[in-house]
Scaffold this active site. Sequence first.
Site, PDB file in Angstrom:
ATOM      1  N   ASN A  10       0.872  -1.174   0.000  1.00  0.00           N
ATOM      2  CA  ASN A  10       0.000   0.000   0.000  1.00  0.00           C
ATOM      3  C   ASN A  10       0.905   1.220   0.000  1.00  0.00           C
ATOM      4  O   ASN A  10       1.564   1.499   0.998  1.00  0.00           O
ATOM      5  CB  ASN A  10      -0.896  -0.038   1.252  1.00  0.00           C
ATOM      6  CG  ASN A  10      -1.674   1.253   1.445  1.00  0.00           C
ATOM      7  OD1 ASN A  10      -1.734   2.101   0.543  1.00  0.00           O
ATOM      8  ND2 ASN A  10      -2.286   1.404   2.618  1.00  0.00           N
ATOM      9  N   TRP A  11       0.927   1.911  -1.131  1.00  0.00           N
ATOM     10  CA  TRP A  11       1.850   3.048  -1.251  1.00  0.00           C
ATOM     11  C   TRP A  11       1.337   4.313  -0.575  1.00  0.00           C
ATOM     12  O   TRP A  11       2.052   5.324  -0.523  1.00  0.00           O
ATOM     13  CB  TRP A  11       2.152   3.330  -2.730  1.00  0.00           C
ATOM     14  CG  TRP A  11       3.126   2.367  -3.335  1.00  0.00           C
ATOM     15  CD1 TRP A  11       3.787   1.351  -2.697  1.00  0.00           C
ATOM     16  CD2 TRP A  11       3.569   2.332  -4.695  1.00  0.00           C
ATOM     17  NE1 TRP A  11       4.602   0.695  -3.567  1.00  0.00           N
ATOM     18  CE2 TRP A  11       4.489   1.273  -4.810  1.00  0.00           C
ATOM     19  CE3 TRP A  11       3.270   3.089  -5.837  1.00  0.00           C
ATOM     20  CZ2 TRP A  11       5.124   0.962  -6.025  1.00  0.00           C
ATOM     21  CZ3 TRP A  11       3.891   2.788  -7.046  1.00  0.00           C
ATOM     22  CH2 TRP A  11       4.808   1.729  -7.121  1.00  0.00           C
ATOM     23  N   LYS A  12       0.094   4.290  -0.115  1.00  0.00           N
ATOM     24  CA  LYS A  12      -0.491   5.471   0.542  1.00  0.00           C
ATOM     25  C   LYS A  12      -0.302   6.702  -0.368  1.00  0.00           C
ATOM     26  O   LYS A  12      -0.351   6.567  -1.584  1.00  0.00           O
ATOM     27  CB  LYS A  12       0.099   5.652   1.942  1.00  0.00           C
ATOM     28  CG  LYS A  12      -0.024   4.347   2.742  1.00  0.00           C
ATOM     29  CD  LYS A  12       0.261   4.467   4.206  1.00  0.00           C
ATOM     30  CE  LYS A  12       0.083   3.103   4.859  1.00  0.00           C
ATOM     31  NZ  LYS A  12       0.239   3.130   6.315  1.00  0.00           N
ATOM     32  N   HIS A  95      -9.319   1.239   5.222  1.00  0.00           N
ATOM     33  CA  HIS A  95      -8.019   1.350   5.893  1.00  0.00           C
ATOM     34  C   HIS A  95      -8.180   2.259   7.107  1.00  0.00           C
ATOM     35  O   HIS A  95      -8.948   3.232   7.066  1.00  0.00           O
ATOM     36  CB  HIS A  95      -6.983   1.929   4.919  1.00  0.00           C
ATOM     37  CG  HIS A  95      -5.592   1.832   5.451  1.00  0.00           C
ATOM     38  ND1 HIS A  95      -5.117   2.703   6.402  1.00  0.00           N
ATOM     39  CD2 HIS A  95      -4.596   0.952   5.197  1.00  0.00           C
ATOM     40  CE1 HIS A  95      -3.872   2.361   6.701  1.00  0.00           C
ATOM     41  NE2 HIS A  95      -3.529   1.300   5.989  1.00  0.00           N
ATOM     42  N   GLU A  97      -6.485   4.585   8.221  1.00  0.00           N
ATOM     43  CA  GLU A  97      -6.226   6.005   7.951  1.00  0.00           C
ATOM     44  C   GLU A  97      -7.465   6.673   7.335  1.00  0.00           C
ATOM     45  O   GLU A  97      -7.723   7.843   7.555  1.00  0.00           O
ATOM     46  CB  GLU A  97      -4.995   6.146   7.044  1.00  0.00           C
ATOM     47  CG  GLU A  97      -3.719   5.830   7.812  1.00  0.00           C
ATOM     48  CD  GLU A  97      -2.579   5.294   6.965  1.00  0.00           C
ATOM     49  OE1 GLU A  97      -2.623   5.399   5.730  1.00  0.00           O
ATOM     50  OE2 GLU A  97      -1.624   4.742   7.563  1.00  0.00           O
ATOM     51  N   GLU A 164      -5.126  -5.161  10.388  1.00  0.00           N
ATOM     52  CA  GLU A 164      -4.059  -4.185  10.622  1.00  0.00           C
ATOM     53  C   GLU A 164      -4.327  -3.476  11.946  1.00  0.00           C
ATOM     54  O   GLU A 164      -5.081  -2.490  11.973  1.00  0.00           O
ATOM     55  CB  GLU A 164      -4.038  -3.144   9.498  1.00  0.00           C
ATOM     56  CG  GLU A 164      -3.771  -3.717   8.128  1.00  0.00           C
ATOM     57  CD  GLU A 164      -3.196  -2.677   7.180  1.00  0.00           C
ATOM     58  OE1 GLU A 164      -2.076  -2.880   6.711  1.00  0.00           O
ATOM     59  OE2 GLU A 164      -3.850  -1.655   6.939  1.00  0.00           O
ATOM     60  N   GLY A 170       2.891   1.891  10.865  1.00  0.00           N
ATOM     61  CA  GLY A 170       3.866   2.981  10.778  1.00  0.00           C
ATOM     62  C   GLY A 170       4.592   3.273  12.084  1.00  0.00           C
ATOM     63  O   GLY A 170       5.241   4.306  12.221  1.00  0.00           O
ATOM     64  N   SER A 206       3.739  -2.451  10.125  1.00  0.00           N
ATOM     65  CA  SER A 206       5.198  -2.465  10.286  1.00  0.00           C
ATOM     66  C   SER A 206       5.858  -3.776   9.849  1.00  0.00           C
ATOM     67  O   SER A 206       6.858  -4.179  10.439  1.00  0.00           O
ATOM     68  CB  SER A 206       5.584  -2.146  11.736  1.00  0.00           C
ATOM     69  OG  SER A 206       5.161  -0.843  12.074  1.00  0.00           O
ATOM     70  N   GLY A 227       3.096  -1.277   4.182  1.00  0.00           N
ATOM     71  CA  GLY A 227       3.108   0.156   3.872  1.00  0.00           C
ATOM     72  C   GLY A 227       4.518   0.609   3.531  1.00  0.00           C
ATOM     73  O   GLY A 227       5.014   0.381   2.424  1.00  0.00           O
ATOM     74  N   GLY A 228       5.188   1.203   4.503  1.00  0.00           N
ATOM     75  CA  GLY A 228       6.517   1.796   4.296  1.00  0.00           C
ATOM     76  C   GLY A 228       7.506   0.928   3.539  1.00  0.00           C
ATOM     77  O   GLY A 228       8.177   1.411   2.621  1.00  0.00           O
TER      78      GLY A 228
HETATM   79  P1  13P Z   1       3.356   0.145   7.614  1.00  0.00           P
HETATM   80  O1  13P Z   1       3.842  -1.137   6.996  1.00  0.00           O
HETATM   81  O2  13P Z   1       4.092   1.357   7.138  1.00  0.00           O
HETATM   82  O3  13P Z   1       3.246   0.031   9.096  1.00  0.00           O
HETATM   83  O4  13P Z   1       1.852   0.375   7.080  1.00  0.00           O
HETATM   84  C1  13P Z   1       0.950  -0.674   7.128  1.00  0.00           C
HETATM   85  C2  13P Z   1      -0.282  -0.294   6.383  1.00  0.00           C
HETATM   86  O5  13P Z   1      -0.993   0.603   6.778  1.00  0.00           O
HETATM   87  C3  13P Z   1      -0.585  -1.025   5.148  1.00  0.00           C
HETATM   88  O6  13P Z   1      -1.866  -0.738   4.702  1.00  0.00           O
END
Ligand code: 13P
Length: 242
Positions: A10-12, A95, A97, A164, A170, A206, A227-228
């Site tokens: 997920n590149w956000k 998600h 967020e 999640e 994050g 993470s 994510g990251g």
């Molecule tokens: P991180 O891997 O950066 O913690 O993010 C997870 C995420 O929100 C994937 O959708």
Amino acid sequence: MKKIPIIAGNWKMYKTIAEAKDFFSIFLPLIKESSAKILIAPPFTALFSCAEAVKGSPVLIGAQNISAYKEGAYTGEVSARMAKEAGAAFVLLGHSERRLHFHETGALLQKKLHEALAAGLIPILCVGETAEEREAGRSLEIVKKQLDEALSSEELKDLIIAYEPVWAIGTGKTATPQMAQEMHQNIRAHLREKMVKNCPILYGGSVKSDTLAALLKEDDIDGVLVGGASLDPKHFAAMALL
Ligand code: 13P
């Protein structure tokens, strides 16, 4: 039988079209030997160019969100059909967020889920508790509520769930494989009661290449949502090759 994991990124709100192009020029040659199912969700603006870039590779591109509406006077929205036509095979829904910053509710997610399925997109429904909810011993109750609110009675055979925990996103704090396994097992049992079968359940929060193998060893962890660590082509390719 060895499981074929789903490794989803997920590149956000990261990567322009040019940056996405650079990513694939490094990533695609590296994952030639991968047997994982690789999914990447770029921002809407890069969706079409990413879908073009991965043609002929096993990578699937998806959206990070869609509108709850089919079409109409909804400034700034993107419909499921538009995302599908731009090359999306799947869509992330709910998600944390989006729940937090854009006030997405279970009722709204039910509509989005309906739109996704109607357009032929595979929904990846994200669920997870906050740190306070976990400390209060309410994790399972919260996750079941999120599932019940979003999943109506329609046929949900092509659904993916991503667990999640909000406190792990994050933050560098990954749930232990045992914690994740316990929740995944409970989610699977709950889905079975709702007649949802064969639903892959991903863990997110993470996840990095060094924590991946232990997570994938657990019976009910079918893959990960990253994510990251999915932003770096070499790091993400190493995860897809594990
Ligand atoms: P991180 O891997 O950066 O913690 O993010 C997870 C995420 O929100 C994937 O959708």
